[in-house]
Scaffold this active site. Structure first.
Site: not given
Length: 446
Positions: A33, A36, A38-39, A175, A177-178, A256, A425
């Site tokens: 890596e 770090k 975890g990327g 527009g 998800v991020i 993106g 319930h």
């Protein structure tokens, strides 16, 4: 020269999981890596964004308490302290990953890797061989080459979480998800957020019925949505569009990501557009070289990369695993309310072949007592054999609620099997039972 059974390049969500799974399977593993562990997920994306969303959800809950009769005089936000909490949590998670690595037969190399065609890996002047190599090198933010971009100061999705002060204003380009998650992170704290998205709607890869609910919530939070236009140029702190000129104090490009394929290009691997081409075992055009995660396209999600890494190790072990069923990979948006989906969307299937049931949370006791009954459960099954083709949950806790339906699907169950589950319930998940029973016209609370 040291020799390993498998070398994994990249210790993100795909790479480190593959490395640990390989070690637990008896392989001698090298993990490389350059940044770090975890990327992007742990350091720059999934984890920091969700921590910030949790902060904002708490603020929204506190404000909801005012409506219930629980008085909170003034909500004061210590933003540096919140950001320090984010850093502390991330550091704790990274230490956990290092401990998982250290507990297994994994040799960890810190540095940028080069890979030769005879499967020799070079890191910081040191060389070693591997029988098999998995590329898990992830992706980087993409910023469109707008005219005048050089005049702008802006954040990317890799740098936005380095903020030291709560911004008074933030303009987000994109527009997806991020973009939407960042709006839900900051708007409840008081940031004036503007989203500029040239498409006609937000979240265009997600459930269409969820979008109006999210747009309404964004409006309630004071977020300005500007849709359906053309970008023309950037002039310093002004963005010129076909709809007018928008001035910003802070700018984020959430447009993106692009795969890190430098090693693939150096090896001359066959590509599929901008992504590395792989077979059902994630093997590339070069024998004994595999690729997983963002660099192969498809579901560019951390949990998808982890599953692909495990799958590739199973293939290396000679177990010839069944191909991953893409319809079982959940897709999540951590907005308020959340959106969680797996399998087919209603607009992707033929009405002649499926049964779609959709039940709102507005009559669900648990949703009402929690104070947010926006959303629904949508369930898609086959008319032919009642098999589960897809599902979507929009609501608080949707990313957890979805898993009951997904588990039944993965186990080979049908809508009839799901209808037999006795849900506790009051819970929001009990609506799943009604959605399944409604397939057979036997739903109760509809």
């Amino acid at each position: 020269m040291k020799k390993y059974d498998v070398a994994i390049i990249g210790a993100g969500a795909g790479g480190y999981v593959a490395a640990i799974y390989a070690a637990r399977s008896g392989l001698n593993v090298a993990l490389v890596e350059k940044g770090k562990v975890g990327g992007a997920c742990f350091n720059l994306g999934c984890i920091p964004s969700k921590i910030m969303i949790e902060h904002s959800k708490l603020i929204q809950k506190m404000k909801l308490g005012e409506q219930w009769g629980i008085s909170t005089d003034n909500i004061e936000i210590d933003f540096p302290k919140l950001m320090q909490r984010k850093e502390d949590l991330i550091q704790q998670l990274l230490e956990d990953i290092h401990r998982y690595i250290g507990n297994n037969t994994i040799t960890y190399y810190s540095g940028k890797a080069e890979v030769t065609k005879d499967l020799v890996v070079k890191v910081n002047g040191e060389e070693f061989e591997a029988k098999d190599i998995i590329l898990a090198t992830g992706s980087k933010p993409f910023v469109p080459p707008f005219k005048g971009l050089e005049t702008a100061t802006y954040y990317t999705t890799d740098t936005i979480f380095n903020m030291k002060e709560l911004p008074k204003q933030l303009t987000i380009i994109g527009g997806g998800v991020i973009s939407i998650e960042m709006a839900f992170s900051l708007a409840p704290m008081g940031t004036k957020v503007t989203i500029l998205n040239h498409s006609r709607d937000i979240l265009q890869t997600e459930e269409p019925d969820a979008r109006p609910i999210i747009r309404k919530k964004l409006h309630e939070l004071g977020v300005e949505l500007v849709l359906d236009f053309e970008f023309e140029e950037i002039r310093g702190n002004e963005i010129v569009t076909s709809r007018g000129v928008y001035t910003y104090e802070n700018l984020l490009f959430a447009t993106g990501r692009r795969p890190n394929v430098e090693i693939a290009e150096a090896l001359g691997l066959e590509m599929d557009g901008r992504y590395i081409k792989v077979n059902e075992y994630y093997e590339t055009s070069m024998p004994h070289v595999y690729a997983i995660g963002d660099i192969i396209g498809g579901h560019q999600l951390a949990h998808a990369a982890s599953a692909e890494g495990i799958h590739a190790i199973e293939a290396i072990l000679g177990n010839k695993p069944e191909p991953i069923d893409l319809s079982t990979i959940p897709r999540c948006v951590y907005s308020t309310p959340e959106i969680a989906t797996f399998g087919a969307l209603e607009n992707e299937v033929s009405a002649d072949e499926v049964i779609v049931t959709k039940l709102p949370f507005k009559t669900n006791p648990k949703a009402l007592m929690e104070g947010n009954a926006d959303g629904f459960i949508k369930f898609i099954s086959s008319k032919k054999d009642n098999s589960i083709l897809g599902a979507c949950v929009v609501g608080d806790g949707a990313t957890e609620i979805l898993n009951s339906m997904l588990a039944v699907k993965v186990a080979g169950g049908t809508a009839e099997d799901l209808a037999k589950i006795i849900f506790p319930h009051p819970t929001k998940s009990e609506l799943i039972g009604d959605a399944a029973r409604t397939v057979f016209w036997k739903g109760i609370h509809i």
